[in-house]
Write a protein that holds these residues in place. Structure first.
Motif, PDB file in Angstrom:
ATOM      1  N   ILE A   1       1.405  57.687 -39.125  1.00  0.00           N
ATOM      2  CA  ILE A   1       2.014  57.525 -37.801  1.00  0.00           C
ATOM      3  C   ILE A   1       3.248  58.414 -37.676  1.00  0.00           C
ATOM      4  N   ILE A   2       4.029  58.533 -38.751  1.00  0.00           N
ATOM      5  CA  ILE A   2       5.196  59.415 -38.726  1.00  0.00           C
ATOM      6  C   ILE A   2       4.761  60.865 -38.535  1.00  0.00           C
ATOM      7  N   ALA A   3       3.703  61.272 -39.229  1.00  0.00           N
ATOM      8  CA  ALA A   3       3.214  62.639 -39.081  1.00  0.00           C
ATOM      9  C   ALA A   3       2.708  62.894 -37.662  1.00  0.00           C
ATOM     10  N   SER A   4       2.007  61.933 -37.092  1.00  0.00           N
ATOM     11  CA  SER A   4       1.533  62.081 -35.718  1.00  0.00           C
ATOM     12  C   SER A   4       2.699  62.176 -34.743  1.00  0.00           C
ATOM     13  N   SER A   5       3.735  61.369 -34.946  1.00  0.00           N
ATOM     14  CA  SER A   5       4.922  61.436 -34.093  1.00  0.00           C
ATOM     15  C   SER A   5       5.621  62.780 -34.233  1.00  0.00           C
ATOM     16  N   PHE A   6       5.689  63.297 -35.450  1.00  0.00           N
ATOM     17  CA  PHE A   6       6.331  64.595 -35.673  1.00  0.00           C
ATOM     18  C   PHE A   6       5.576  65.713 -34.964  1.00  0.00           C
ATOM     19  N   VAL A   7       4.259  65.728 -35.100  1.00  0.00           N
ATOM     20  CA  VAL A   7       3.461  66.778 -34.462  1.00  0.00           C
ATOM     21  C   VAL A   7       3.578  66.701 -32.940  1.00  0.00           C
ATOM     22  N   GLY A   8       3.535  65.493 -32.391  1.00  0.00           N
ATOM     23  CA  GLY A   8       3.681  65.341 -30.949  1.00  0.00           C
ATOM     24  C   GLY A   8       5.045  65.789 -30.456  1.00  0.00           C
ATOM     25  N   THR A   9       6.098  65.521 -31.228  1.00  0.00           N
ATOM     26  CA  THR A   9       7.439  65.945 -30.835  1.00  0.00           C
ATOM     27  C   THR A   9       7.575  67.458 -30.901  1.00  0.00           C
ATOM     28  N   VAL A  10       6.982  68.082 -31.915  1.00  0.00           N
ATOM     29  CA  VAL A  10       7.024  69.546 -32.004  1.00  0.00           C
ATOM     30  C   VAL A  10       6.322  70.170 -30.800  1.00  0.00           C
ATOM     31  N   THR A  11       5.175  69.621 -30.418  1.00  0.00           N
ATOM     32  CA  THR A  11       4.458  70.140 -29.242  1.00  0.00           C
ATOM     33  C   THR A  11       5.305  70.025 -27.986  1.00  0.00           C
ATOM     34  N   ALA A  12       5.921  68.867 -27.783  1.00  0.00           N
ATOM     35  CA  ALA A  12       6.766  68.677 -26.600  1.00  0.00           C
ATOM     36  C   ALA A  12       7.984  69.597 -26.641  1.00  0.00           C
ATOM     37  N   ALA A  13       8.550  69.839 -27.831  1.00  0.00           N
ATOM     38  CA  ALA A  13       9.716  70.719 -27.938  1.00  0.00           C
ATOM     39  C   ALA A  13       9.351  72.160 -27.625  1.00  0.00           C
ATOM     40  N   VAL A  14       8.193  72.616 -28.092  1.00  0.00           N
ATOM     41  CA  VAL A  14       7.758  73.985 -27.790  1.00  0.00           C
ATOM     42  C   VAL A  14       7.550  74.168 -26.296  1.00  0.00           C
ATOM     43  N   LEU A  15       6.885  73.213 -25.670  1.00  0.00           N
ATOM     44  CA  LEU A  15       6.674  73.295 -24.218  1.00  0.00           C
ATOM     45  C   LEU A  15       7.995  73.198 -23.463  1.00  0.00           C
TER      46      LEU A  15
END
Length: 345
Positions: free
Chosen positions: A225-239
């Motif tokens: 779940i932490i890894a999924s949250s990290f990946v989702g946050t990176v995607t939102a930060a790039v956008l």
């Protein structure tokens, strides 16, 4: 020759009891390694390959870029792709390929820095709020709900516009502050389901300190779940970074794919000079697709239904059965073969 009475006595003697072998206890590293088995499926591997390609470009940008990002060639203004400039030039004769290569570093630095900061905040707030109880837990939950409904993009614009030349770390911090709440809420809910498990209660009964219960007993079970949250946050930060750069909030000194699109839009590149804006848009789409594939793979690992469905689909593909086929294959009987008996016999 064995005497008959000796053989009878040997047969009557009870067999020696077999001592059961206790299973080896699972260590912290074995739990952590099993948690990262979520990256073994095809979606995660494909996403990691694409992401690794961009990471290599960012690390080796000084070596592989043919020109400097701001080097000008006034003899080639708005030129299409050629042997000298593989992706064409801008209105100032700047090489588009070099700008994209150098811009990759800024995108990844902001994306990963924001992801790390937001994930740390989400883990601290979410796990703490899920493990403790009472007014402290409710207070942390209320703070999470406030940040969850906070309008992120307007706040980022207001904060970034207050600085003449905001650094990448400042931009990452603003993006992280507005993007940690969703992961914190998910971690709180999962921690509340873990705190009443037997292994947590046993650790608490043995007098284990709080930090060891959280880090050793609970965090390995929350890794996916932490890894999924990290990946989702990176995607939102790039956008978010590319959006801020495209609308002109971030200064042009912070070169990234969004600033390339900003200058292309400001100088009338749409739609004639496609080589100026299409490569940057494709890079944003590819990086977003890579992060989405990684996230899909993590979701398949976390969700037992998705994991079992994926395993069945892969097993059927190995047997040559298409998942989209609505007709069940029927086995034909050879002429000389005897019919199978009924199921009830």
């Amino acid at each position: 020759m064995t005497h008959p009475e000796t053989a009878v006595l040997a047969a009557q003697e009870p067999a020696a009891p077999v001592t059961p072998v206790a299973p080896r206890p699972r260590t912290f590293w074995s739990k952590l390694g099993q948690s990262f088995s979520m990256f073994r499926n095809g979606k995660s591997i494909a996403g990691l390959i694409i992401l690794g390609f961009f990471v290599l470009i960012a690390l080796l940008s000084d070596l592989i870029a043919p020109y400097g990002p701001l080097d000008k060639d006034f003899t080639a203004l708005k030129q299409p792709p050629s042997a000298a400039h593989w992706l064409g030039t801008t209105h100032m004769g700047e090489d588009v390929l070099s700008q994209i290569i150098y811009g990759t570093r800024g995108v990844l630095v902001v994306g990963f820095a924001a992801g790390i900061i937001a994930t740390l905040i989400a883990v601290v707030v979410g796990v703490t709020a899920g493990y403790i109880s009472g007014w402290k837990s409710e207070g942390l939950s209320a703070i999470t709900n406030v940040f969850l409904v906070l309008p992120g993009l307007p706040l980022i614009i207001i904060v970034a516009s207050q600085y003449q030349n905001p650094s990448l770390l400042l931009i990452s911090g603003v993006l992280a502050i507005t993007g940690w709440a969703w992961g914190g809420r998910v971690l709180r809910a999962q921690t509340m389901s873990l705190r009443n498990r037997d292994f947590v209660q046993a650790a608490r009964a043995n007098g284990e300190p709080l930090y060891r219960i959280i880090t050793v007993e609970m965090l390995p079970n929350l890794t996916a779940i932490i890894a999924s949250s990290f990946v989702g946050t990176v995607t939102a930060a790039v956008l978010g970074l590319t959006t801020l750069a495209f609308i002109g909030v971030i200064p042009i000194t912070n070169l990234n794919w969004g600033t390339i699109l900003f200058w292309a839009q400001q100088n009338g590149a749409f739609p004639d000079f496609w080589w100026w804006y299409v490569p940057a848009g494709l890079c944003i789409a590819l990086l977003g697709m890579a992060l989405s594939l990684i996230n899909f793979g993590i979701d398949e690992y976390v969700n037992p239904r998705l994991r079992s469905a994926g395993e069945r689909a892969r097993a059927m593909r190995k047997k040559g059965i298409k998942m989209s086929s609505s007709v069940t294959a029927v086995r034909t009987q050879d002429p000389g073969e005897e019919p199978a008996p009924p199921a009830g016999n």
